[in-house]
Design an enzyme around this catalytic site. Structure first.
Site, mmCIF file in Angstrom:
data_model
loop_
_atom_site.group_PDB
_atom_site.id
_atom_site.type_symbol
_atom_site.label_atom_id
_atom_site.label_comp_id
_atom_site.label_asym_id
_atom_site.label_seq_id
_atom_site.Cartn_x
_atom_site.Cartn_y
_atom_site.Cartn_z
ATOM 1 N N ALA A 63 0.905 -1.105 0.098
ATOM 2 C CA ALA A 63 0.076 -0.011 -0.062
ATOM 3 C C ALA A 63 0.989 1.239 -0.112
ATOM 4 C CB ALA A 63 -0.710 -0.109 1.220
ATOM 5 N N GLU A 105 -1.049 -9.058 -1.322
ATOM 6 C CA GLU A 105 -2.601 -9.263 -1.135
ATOM 7 C C GLU A 105 -3.201 -9.360 -2.576
ATOM 8 O OE1 GLU A 105 -2.356 -6.356 2.227
ATOM 9 O OE2 GLU A 105 -3.300 -8.061 3.526
ATOM 10 N N GLU A 125 4.105 -5.640 7.070
ATOM 11 C CA GLU A 125 3.347 -4.761 7.589
ATOM 12 C C GLU A 125 3.744 -4.642 9.181
ATOM 13 O OE1 GLU A 125 2.106 -6.933 5.481
ATOM 14 O OE2 GLU A 125 0.494 -5.737 4.183
HETATM 15 N N1 3HC Z 1 4.502 3.389 0.167
HETATM 16 C C1 3HC Z 1 5.272 4.553 -0.183
HETATM 17 N N2 3HC Z 1 6.547 4.819 -0.680
HETATM 18 C C2 3HC Z 1 7.137 3.847 -0.555
HETATM 19 C C3 3HC Z 1 6.701 2.591 -0.234
HETATM 20 C C4 3HC Z 1 5.397 2.526 -0.074
HETATM 21 N N3 3HC Z 1 4.856 1.052 0.472
HETATM 22 N N4 3HC Z 1 7.780 1.700 -0.201
HETATM 23 C C5 3HC Z 1 8.820 2.347 -0.766
HETATM 24 N N5 3HC Z 1 8.517 3.807 -0.520
HETATM 25 C C6 3HC Z 1 9.437 4.591 -1.087
HETATM 26 C C7 3HC Z 1 10.488 5.051 -0.201
HETATM 27 O O1 3HC Z 1 10.004 5.942 0.891
HETATM 28 C C8 3HC Z 1 11.675 5.769 -0.875
HETATM 29 O O2 3HC Z 1 11.104 7.278 -1.241
HETATM 30 P P1 3HC Z 1 12.280 8.184 -1.473
HETATM 31 O O3 3HC Z 1 13.237 7.634 -2.642
HETATM 32 O O4 3HC Z 1 11.516 9.247 -1.723
HETATM 33 O O5 3HC Z 1 12.965 8.303 -0.119
HETATM 34 C C9 3HC Z 1 11.462 4.909 -2.174
HETATM 35 O O6 3HC Z 1 10.097 4.367 -2.374
HETATM 36 C C10 3HC Z 1 12.484 3.842 -2.487
HETATM 37 O O7 3HC Z 1 12.327 3.208 -1.633
HETATM 38 P P2 3HC Z 1 13.706 2.290 -0.849
HETATM 39 O O8 3HC Z 1 14.774 3.530 -0.713
HETATM 40 O O9 3HC Z 1 13.304 1.570 0.482
HETATM 41 O O10 3HC Z 1 14.023 1.318 -1.881
HETATM 42 P P3 3HC Z 1 14.885 -0.116 -1.972
HETATM 43 O O11 3HC Z 1 14.890 -0.443 -3.214
HETATM 44 O O12 3HC Z 1 16.033 0.180 -0.940
HETATM 45 O O13 3HC Z 1 13.664 -0.853 -1.275
HETATM 46 C C11 3HC Z 1 11.493 -1.839 -0.912
HETATM 47 C C12 3HC Z 1 12.367 -1.270 -1.841
HETATM 48 C C13 3HC Z 1 12.145 -3.263 -0.558
HETATM 49 C C14 3HC Z 1 10.167 -2.412 -1.619
HETATM 50 C C15 3HC Z 1 11.428 -1.035 0.231
HETATM 51 O O14 3HC Z 1 11.124 0.275 -0.164
HETATM 52 C C16 3HC Z 1 10.209 -1.465 1.354
HETATM 53 O O15 3HC Z 1 10.413 -2.525 1.893
HETATM 54 N N6 3HC Z 1 9.090 -0.798 1.256
HETATM 55 C C17 3HC Z 1 8.016 -0.915 2.219
HETATM 56 C C18 3HC Z 1 7.272 -2.284 1.944
HETATM 57 C C19 3HC Z 1 6.221 -2.423 2.844
HETATM 58 O O16 3HC Z 1 6.230 -2.133 3.934
HETATM 59 N N7 3HC Z 1 4.802 -2.674 2.461
HETATM 60 C C20 3HC Z 1 3.881 -2.869 2.949
HETATM 61 C C21 3HC Z 1 3.259 -1.383 3.087
HETATM 62 S S1 3HC Z 1 1.767 -1.354 4.287
HETATM 63 C C22 3HC Z 1 0.552 -2.386 3.384
HETATM 64 O O17 3HC Z 1 0.841 -2.771 2.403
HETATM 65 C C23 3HC Z 1 -0.715 -2.585 4.123
HETATM 66 C C24 3HC Z 1 -1.479 -3.076 3.711
HETATM 67 O O18 3HC Z 1 -1.715 -4.542 4.153
HETATM 68 C C25 3HC Z 1 -3.069 -2.809 3.491
#
Ligand code: 3HC
Ligand code: NAI
Length: 690
Positions: A63, A105, A125
């Site tokens: 998300a 998901e 998450e």
């Molecule tokens: N939402 C918004 N922005 C996000 C994001 C997300 N889910 N994931 C990454 N970003 C942004 C980062 O803030 C970063 O922004 P910036 O360049 O402005 O600083 C940019 O994307 C690149 O991210 P990374 O520097 O972390 O890039 P990497 O290549 O090192 O890693 C990744 C990529 C493994 C995908 C890592 O970004 C990550 O782990 N992201 C989060 C994944 C996550 O937690 N997903 C679950 C979200 S909650 C959810 O899905 C709820 C649902 O169940 C309803």
């Protein structure tokens, strides 16, 4: 079809491609066209199968985290997944890169999932203080079983494509051009014909669930949660998937998600997610970087050895320099043992160990450092010794090589001034054990060149460190604040608290351990030597050291340790010693509660953070949080000291600091002007510019 969504056809197979760089997060501007596209394809009789794929480096990584805490714009992910499950023709998720959180998901809403061999799949998450809120807790167990789903969801750790295939999460794994493979896969499936069962109606993973075993596993995970709510909620949601009908379990998941997303813990963890990424950003992001091939490390002791391993693990060849063959061999043997332990624990293969060891070259001759592009000094903490080392480096290092010091406290401007190339000198302050601890304080000295700084910030990421750029002062950000936190520890003991009570107040707060346990672990002799060098004393700790009680390494410190254990046992001898010292000083012991312990240790910590910010030693309050969470174990659910100060209330902190300042006259309690401005504006940043 939209800037963020493309629709293509390969014969009767429709391919929906999400294109929302950098990680294809499911922002509203993706969800809206995605829903429309899927409805259109469902109703289009010329389409036999639907593929959901992503452009760029990854499948949907979740998300859009920036949308949390704001009103939800429909369609939300749940609505899209529910819609997907009404489609009778086969739907296939084509996964490359990472399918994380809402991304996985979304894929679980499809009938089939196919993955590139290098793909990773997970529900992280929990790391944001949340649980999967798009049906992940209810659908994943239906495919992989409740216990595996529990482990994946509570740890948040992704699994690789092969493991996902073996577990039943993924239906096929391909190497090479995924689009071609997935189109063929989809066409073949469609040709064979349905009906195609949505995951909600499958139960192959749930059939044999042993609830007693599940509950035992969940109880174990709950114990490790250390006060965090999300892991417990994750376990509850997966249990619901086993015990409740699908729709009820889904509704319960939603309710748990709504509670968590509004919680301070999740706000804190989301703050940290962005704080870590912000910390790695420097003004002028296009600054050119220097090329780093070989790395030199001087000193093969505790830190030098760990630093060398960190670089070797990151793929860099390392030249390790010591004063004598004997010290060098000792250092290399420790490195060897370290890798052997990893092999015996199964975290490294024998092959990888051999490869890593082949990265090291030992030497006692500075001339062997001439081919190094970065040289990190980790010799004794003594200005004269450091200056001598940097003088030698100045004479032999190649022009443009970056010269770094791992000093804990010393003035890096002074070290830099001992060379003719101060623009190439900076601090790389690793934390012990340097190959394990994530934090790296990168110390920018007065004359450090921007490209040298940009190079090491980039390098830090390459070796898996969380980097924070800080300025020069005694102890930089972390150790300077640690001193402020520790300033009252001895006073609390003398006034009547026991080491156990103080440590307990810390662990109840969420720290992995309290200050005395930490002192025993690190070795009390380190602080003792440091104090002696600075002409300082500490009544209790000095006495313990004089008695040879250095902590775990001698089996006795603030606590006793049974041979071969690391469990601290309160020692009546230490408590008697504390009472005697208090009597000598005429201090009558009184009962001290946890609230007083926290305000006399953690409020000065925040106060020192405010001073650091005021002085520009840290660029942002969130950088300080990153230092404390990654380097010192500040509880993630509280977001770091500066975020926590906001939760606690800066006004309350000031009031109590003033009270203690009046009572003790100690400087650590004198509220920083920036803390006062924070109390007025509610923001550290607004305060900083006020
Ligand atoms: N939402 C918004 N922005 C996000 C994001 C997300 N889910 N994931 C990454 N970003 C942004 C980062 O803030 C970063 O922004 P910036 O360049 O402005 O600083 C940019 O994307 C690149 O991210 P990374 O520097 O972390 O890039 P990497 O290549 O090192 O890693 C990744 C990529 C493994 C995908 C890592 O970004 C990550 O782990 N992201 C989060 C994944 C996550 O937690 N997903 C679950 C979200 S909650 C959810 O899905 C709820 C649902 O169940 C309803
Ligand atoms: P250590 O005593 O374990 O190792 C120092 C090593 O440097 C010894 O092996 C010694 O033989 C070698 N050495 C001394 N002078 C040398 C020279 N001129 N040339 C080459 N090698 C030389 O010390 P430790 O703990 O590794 O500390 C090193 C530095 O790291 C210090 O500046 C310390 O403040 C800093 N540091 C230490 C941390 C810790 O937890 N131990 C944490 C972060 C920084």
């Amino acid at each position: 079809m939209s800037d963020f969504l493309k629709l293509n056809r390969d014969g009767d197979v429709a391919i929906v491609t999400i294109d929302n760089p950098p990680v294809n997060a499911l922002s509203f501007h993706v969800r809206e066209p995605l829903m429309k596209a899927l409805v259109g394809l469902r109703d289009d009789s010329s389409v036999a199968a639907i593929v959901i794929a992503c452009a760029g480096r990854t499948f949907v990584a979740g998300a859009d985290i920036t949308e949390f805490g704001k009103p939800v714009q429909q369609p939300d992910l749940r609505a899209i997944v529910a819609m997907l499950e009404t489609i009778a023709k086969p739907t296939v998720a084509a996964i490359h890169g990472t399918a994380l959180g809402g991304g996985l998901e979304l894929a679980l809403g499809c009938h089939f999932r196919v993955a590139d061999a290098g793909a990773k799949l997970g529900l992280p998450e929990v790391k944001l203080g949340l649980l999967p809120g798009g049906g992940g807790t209810v659908r994943l167990p239906r495919l992989v079983g409740a216990v595996k789903a529990l482990k994946m969801i509570v740890s948040g750790a992704p699994i690789g494509a092969a493991e996902a295939h073996a577990a039943g999460l993924v239906d096929a794994v391909f190497e090479g051009d995924l689009t071609t493979h997935v189109v063929n896969f989809a066409r073949e499936i469609a040709r064979k014909g349905g009906p195609f069962t949505p995951v909600r109606d499958r139960d192959e993973g749930l059939g044999e669930t042993d609830l007693a075993a599940f509950d035992a596993e969940a109880a174990d995970l709950a114990r490790k949660a250390r006060g965090l709510e999300a892991p417990i909620a994750c376990a509850q949601a997966v249990r619901n998937a086993v015990t409740l009908p699908f729709d009820e379990a889904l509704a319960a998941e939603r309710a748990l998600f709504a509670g968590l997303v509004a919680s301070d813990q999740s706000r804190a963890q989301r703050h940290l997610f962005f704080a870590e990424r912000e910390a790695a950003k420097l003004p002028g992001k296009d600054t050119p970087k220097r090329r780093i091939g070989r790395v030199g490390v001087i000193g093969a002791g505790t830190m030098g050895g760990g630093i060398a391993i960190a670089f070797a693990n990151g793929g860099y060849p390392v030249t390790l320099l010591e004063t004598s063959q004997e010290a060098l061999q000792r250092g290399l043997a420790t490195i060897d043992r370290n890798y052997a332990v990893s092999v015996s624990r199964g975290s490294l293969t024998e092959d990888a160990r051999r490869q890593r060891l082949a990265q090291f070259k030992g030497s006692t001759d500075y001339a062997d450092l001439t081919d190094c592009d970065l040289i990190v000094e980790a010799v004794f903490e003594d200005m004269a010794v450091k200056k001598e080392v940097f003088g030698k480096l100045d004479a032999i290092a190649r022009p443009g090589a970056i010269l770094a010091t791992n000093t804990s406290y010393l003035d890096i401007n002074e070290i830099a001034a001992s060379t003719l190339r101060p623009q190439d000198v900076l601090g790389l302050h690793f934390f012990s054990p340097a190959n394990v601890m994530k934090l790296l304080e990168i110390v920018r000295a007065e004359k450090t060149a921007p490209d040298a700084l940009a190079t090491v910030v980039d390098l830090a990421r390459r070796i898996g460190k969380v980097a924070v750029v800080v300025g020069v002062c005694h102890g930089f950000v972390g150790n300077r604040m640690l001193a402020a936190r520790g300033a009252e520890s001895e006073a609390l003991l003398l006034e009547g608290a026991t080491p156990r009570q103080i440590d307990q107040a810390f662990t109840d707060f969420g720290w992995p351990m309290g200050p005395f346990q930490m002192g025993d672990l690190a070795g009390l002799d380190i602080g003792w030597r440091n104090r002696k060098a600075r002409g300082q004393t500490a009544d209790i700790a000095d006495t313990l050291c004089e008695l040879g009680r250095f902590g775990q390494k001698t089996g006795r410190g603030f606590y006793l340790y049974e041979a071969g254990t690391r469990t601290p046992v309160p020692d009546p001898e230490v408590e008697a010693l504390i009472r005697d010292k208090a009597a000598e000083k005429g201090i009558a012991p009184r009962t001290i509660g946890a609230a007083e312990i926290i305000e006399r240790t953690l409020y000065p910590l925040v106060n020192e953070g405010a001073k650091i910010l005021e002085e520009g030693i840290a660029a942002r309050a969130s950088d300080i949080d990153v230092v404390w969470v990654n380097g010192y174990g500040f509880p993630i659910g509280k977001g770091g000291p500066m975020f926590w100060a906001g939760l606690e209330g800066a006004g309350k902190i000031i009031e109590r600091l003033e009270y203690w300042h009046q009572r003790t006259g100690k400087d650590v309690f004198k509220p920083a002007p920036l803390l006062k401005r924070m109390a007025e504006t509610g923001s550290w940043e607004a305060g900083a510019t006020a």
